[in-house]
Design an enzyme around this catalytic site. Structure first.
Site, PDB file in Angstrom:
ATOM      1  N   LYS A 213       9.130  -7.876   5.304  1.00 46.67           N
ATOM      2  CA  LYS A 213       9.448  -7.125   4.085  1.00 46.67           C
ATOM      3  C   LYS A 213      10.953  -7.083   3.862  1.00 46.67           C
ATOM      4  CE  LYS A 213       5.066  -5.054   3.423  1.00 46.67           C
ATOM      5  NZ  LYS A 213       4.133  -3.968   3.672  1.00 46.67           N
ATOM      6  N   ARG A 244       0.356  -5.090  11.266  1.00 43.51           N
ATOM      7  CA  ARG A 244      -0.106  -6.179  10.381  1.00 43.51           C
ATOM      8  C   ARG A 244       1.050  -7.154  10.222  1.00 43.51           C
ATOM      9  NH1 ARG A 244       0.330  -7.476   5.053  1.00 43.51           N
ATOM     10  NH2 ARG A 244      -1.485  -8.361   4.042  1.00 43.51           N
TER      11      ARG A 244
HETATM   12  N1  PMM Z   1       1.424  -5.029   2.827  1.00 42.59           N
HETATM   13  C1  PMM Z   1       1.086  -6.052   2.041  1.00 42.59           C
HETATM   14  C2  PMM Z   1      -0.275  -6.316   1.749  1.00 42.59           C
HETATM   15  N2  PMM Z   1      -1.251  -5.565   2.292  1.00 42.59           N
HETATM   16  N3  PMM Z   1      -1.915  -3.769   3.658  1.00 42.59           N
HETATM   17  C3  PMM Z   1      -1.602  -2.736   4.441  1.00 42.59           C
HETATM   18  N4  PMM Z   1      -2.584  -1.967   4.982  1.00 42.59           N
HETATM   19  N5  PMM Z   1      -0.307  -2.419   4.732  1.00 42.59           N
HETATM   20  C4  PMM Z   1       0.738  -3.136   4.241  1.00 42.59           C
HETATM   21  O1  PMM Z   1       1.898  -2.782   4.508  1.00 42.59           O
HETATM   22  C5  PMM Z   1       0.435  -4.241   3.376  1.00 42.59           C
HETATM   23  C6  PMM Z   1      -0.917  -4.529   3.115  1.00 42.59           C
HETATM   24  C7  PMM Z   1       2.162  -6.906   1.432  1.00 42.59           C
HETATM   25  O2  PMM Z   1       2.621  -7.854   2.325  1.00 42.59           O
HETATM   26  P1  PMM Z   1       2.254  -9.430   2.248  1.00 42.59           P
HETATM   27  O3  PMM Z   1       2.315  -9.815   0.788  1.00 42.59           O
HETATM   28  O4  PMM Z   1       3.292 -10.100   3.066  1.00 42.59           O
HETATM   29  O5  PMM Z   1       0.859  -9.598   2.789  1.00 42.59           O
END
Ligand code: PMM
Length: 268
Positions: A213, A244
Site C-alpha cells: 500500500k 493479507r
Molecule cells: N485491501 C485490498 C483489497 N482487499 N481486503 C481486506 N480484508 N483488507 C485489505 O486491506 C484489503 C482487502 C486492496 O489491496 P490490493 O488491491 O492490493 O488487493
C-alpha cells in the site's frame, strides 16, 4: 494458533500492483499454486479492484456477471485441490456463488454495507466473515487525523460486528480489519497499526492488509515487499490473526522470525 498468511489473487485489470496478470484461469491457478508453495494458508480471490477511485460514486464497477465469471471457476478449482479460499467481494450474489464453489471465507471491504443482501448471505452460511472498515465520509482527504482514527475505526468495526451478529452471523465467525489505506492517511494507517492490541483485545480475530500500500511504498521505495514482511512480523507479534499479502514468501520468512522470537521469550 500462529498468524495465518492470506495470499492475494486479484483477477482484475486494474489492481494497483498485479492488475491484468491473472485474468486467465490457468494463469490464476498457476499463481495460486506459487502462493501456496510459498506458504499461504488461505487464497483470497477477488474479481473487482478496490484501488482508490475504483468504487467511488460515478466510477464504473466491474459488471456482476464478469465478477462471477472471474472468481467462481478459480475458487471451484482451488477448493477441489483442498485449498482454503476466501472471496474478496462486496456483492452478495458473488459471495453466495463463491461459497457454493467451495469458499469458506467472505471478505467484504465494505463491512457488508455495500450490498443490502450481504448480511443475509453471511448469516445463511457457515463461512467466516471479514468485516473491513471503509468509511469514505469520515476520512476523505483529511490529513493528520491519526489520533481520531483509532477510536473511530474501532468503534465503527464494533458497530459493524454487532450489526452482523444481530443479522444472525455467529460472533465466532466474525473477523475484523481496520482497512489500511482505505480513505485513510499514512498517519491514520500507522496509528491503526500501532493500536493493533486494542483491536485484538475485542476478541475478534484481526486481519491486517498492508501489502504494497502507498504508505509503505512511500517509506520503502522499491523494497515495499520487505516493508510488508516487516509489518507482517510486527502484526504477528501484536496478535494479528492473519496478514493479507502479495509476496507470501517474504511474509512467511518474517512470520517464522516472529514465531521463533516468541518461543524464546525470556522469563526472569
Ligand atoms: N485491501 C485490498 C483489497 N482487499 N481486503 C481486506 N480484508 N483488507 C485489505 O486491506 C484489503 C482487502 C486492496 O489491496 P490490493 O488491491 O492490493 O488487493
Amino acid at each position: 494458533m500462529s498468524t495465518q498468511i492470506m495470499g492475494i489473487l486479484n483477477i482484475t485489470e486494474d489492481s494497483f500492483s498485479d492488475g491484468g496478470r491473472y485474468l486467465h484461469l490457468d494463469a490464476a491457478l498457476a499463481h495460486a499454486r506459487e502462493l501456496i508453495a510459498a506458504g499461504a494458508d488461505i487464497i483470497d480471490v477477488g474479481g473487482e479492484s478496490t484501488r482508490p477511485g475504483a468504487t467511488r460514486p460515478g466510477a464504473t464497477r466491474v459488471p456482476e456477471d464478469l465478477e462471477h465469471a472471474r472468481v467462481v471457476p478459480v475458487i471451484r478449482a482451488l477448493s477441489e485441490m483442498g485449498v482454503t479460499c476466501s472471496v474478496d467481494t462486496m456483492r452478495a450474489s458473488v459471495a453466495e456463488a463463491a461459497l457454493a464453489a467451495g469458499a469458506t471465507i467472505i471478505n467484504d471491504v465494505s463491512g457488508a454495507q455495500a450490498d443490502p443482501a450481504m448480511l443475509g448471505v453471511m448469516a445463511a452460511s457457515d463461512a467466516r466473515c471479514c468485516l473491513m472498515h471503509w468509511d469514505t465520509e469520515r476520512f476523505g482527504d483529511a490529513a493528520g487525523t491519526s489520533q481520531a482514527a483509532v477510536p473511530d475505526v474501532l468503534g465503527r468495526l464494533l458497530g459493524l460486528a454487532r450489526e452482523a451478529e444481530a443479522a444472525g452471523v455467529a460472533r465466532e465467525r466474525i473477523i475484523i480489519d481496520p482497512g489500511l489505506g482505505f480513505a485513510k492517511t499514512a498517519e491514520d494507517n500507522w496509528a491503526l497499526l500501532a493500536a493493533l492490541p486494542a483491536f485484538v483485545a475485542t476478541g475478534y480475530p484481526v486481519l491486517v492488509g498492508a501489502s504494497r500500500k502507498r504508505f509503505l511504498n512511500t517509506l520503502s521505495g522499491s523494497r515495499v515487499d520487505v516493508a510488508t514482511a516487516t509489518v507482517s512480523a510486527l502484526a504477528a507479534a501484536h496478535g494479528a490473526w492473519c496478514v493479507r499479502v502479495h509476496d507470501v514468501a517474504a511474509t512467511h520468512a518474517a512470520l517464522a522470525v516472529a514465531r521463533a522470537w516468541k518461543e524464546h521469550e525470556w522469563t526472569a
